[in-house]
Write an enzyme that holds these catalytic residues in place. Structure first.
Site, mmCIF file in Angstrom:
data_model
loop_
_atom_site.group_PDB
_atom_site.id
_atom_site.type_symbol
_atom_site.label_atom_id
_atom_site.label_comp_id
_atom_site.label_asym_id
_atom_site.label_seq_id
_atom_site.Cartn_x
_atom_site.Cartn_y
_atom_site.Cartn_z
ATOM 1 N N LYS A 11 -4.377 -2.505 0.319
ATOM 2 C CA LYS A 11 -4.427 -1.727 -1.008
ATOM 3 C C LYS A 11 -3.455 -2.407 -2.264
ATOM 4 O O LYS A 11 -3.411 -3.683 -1.936
ATOM 5 C CB LYS A 11 -4.003 -0.269 -0.868
ATOM 6 C CG LYS A 11 -5.053 0.185 0.183
ATOM 7 C CD LYS A 11 -5.018 1.792 0.591
ATOM 8 C CE LYS A 11 -5.904 2.291 1.540
ATOM 9 N NZ LYS A 11 -5.737 3.749 1.813
ATOM 10 N N GLY A 172 -4.490 8.335 4.383
ATOM 11 C CA GLY A 172 -3.194 8.290 3.747
ATOM 12 C C GLY A 172 -2.540 9.918 3.982
ATOM 13 O O GLY A 172 -1.446 10.268 3.434
#
Ligand code: 13P
Length: 249
Positions: A11, A172
């Site tokens: 990311k 997450g």
């Protein structure tokens, strides 16, 4: 035979220096494995990552690309730019691209076609939101995401597709789909592909699970028959954790 794959999606994390430090640690600790191991650093660090890994079997892949060949698309990256630096695999459809950057199924379908036209491999991400699961719409949502972006493709290009089922509620959050929930969805995905195409296409496509995979839960998730590996976020940023997950496969 479908491949086992463990991929790290980094990311928007790590400077070039930090990327190279992590890659050096991974390359040094990489266990012997039958699985394909991939990492997806951010765009500006791709060239450095490819150079750092020239002697390693770890593959560098991209997190995204645009569907146009080239042109006035400020801030975007084309398939040719990736291929030119020896990147032949691209993640398309990550839930963060869908949620924060407005990427619709129609846009994703164009990106998939653009990548396949260049003979790239596509790691296509999809998965339901928490509300979809609570309302028991998760199978329908996943089927629709696949149908809208992939089911117009010819069967002959499916050897270039990797699927990554990532339930949004597990990304997450520390909350993982149970191994049974992952297996149930992966089996559903494979059956859906068999219905649309045939069992050969369905049995040859790798279906990865993503969403809070950690060293402590990876083995159990990977042990399920329709789970062919994982797409790992946070835990792939820590060399020892990512290596432990690779060992789990
Ligand atoms: P986490 O492993 O941090 O939940 O992220 C998963 C993911 O989004 C990988 O693409």
């Amino acid at each position: 035979m479908r491949s086992k794959i463990v991929a790290g999606n980094w990311k928007m994390n790590k400077t070039l220096e930090a990327t190279e430090t992590l890659l050096a640690a991974l390359a040094a600790k990489l266990p012997d494995t039958h699985a394909e191991v991939m990492v997806a650093p951010t765009f500006v660090n791709l060239t450095g990552a490819v150079q750092s890994l020239h002697a390693s079997t770890i593959q560098v892949i991209a997190q995204n690309m645009h569907f146009a060949e080239s042109g006035a698309y400020t801030g975007e990256i084309s398939a040719d730019m990736l291929l030119n630096i020896d990147i032949d695999t691209v993640i398309i459809g990550h839930s963060e691209r869908r949620a924060y950057f407005g990427e619709t199924d129609a846009i994703l379908a164009k990106k998939v076609v653009a990548a396949l036209d260049k003979n790239m491999r596509v790691m296509f991400c999809f998965g339901e939101e928490l509300d979809d699961r609570k309302s028991e719409n998760h199978f329908k949502v996943v089927e629709t995401q696949l149908r809208n972006a992939l089911f117009d493709l010819d069967a002959s290009v499916w050897n270039k597709i990797i699927l990554a089922y990532e339930p949004v509620w597990a990304i997450g959050t520390g909350e993982t789909a149970s191994p049974e929930q992952a297996q149930e969805m992966h089996a559903f995905i494979r059956k859906t592909i068999a219905d649309v195409y045939d069992t050969s296409v369905a049995n040859n496509v790798s279906i990865l699970y993503g969403g809070s995979v950690k060293p402590g839960n990876a083995s159990e998730i990977f042990s399920k028959p329709d789970v062919d590996g994982g797409l790992i976020g946070g835990a792939s940023l820590v060399a020892d954790d990512f290596v432990a997950i690779i060992k789990a496969i």
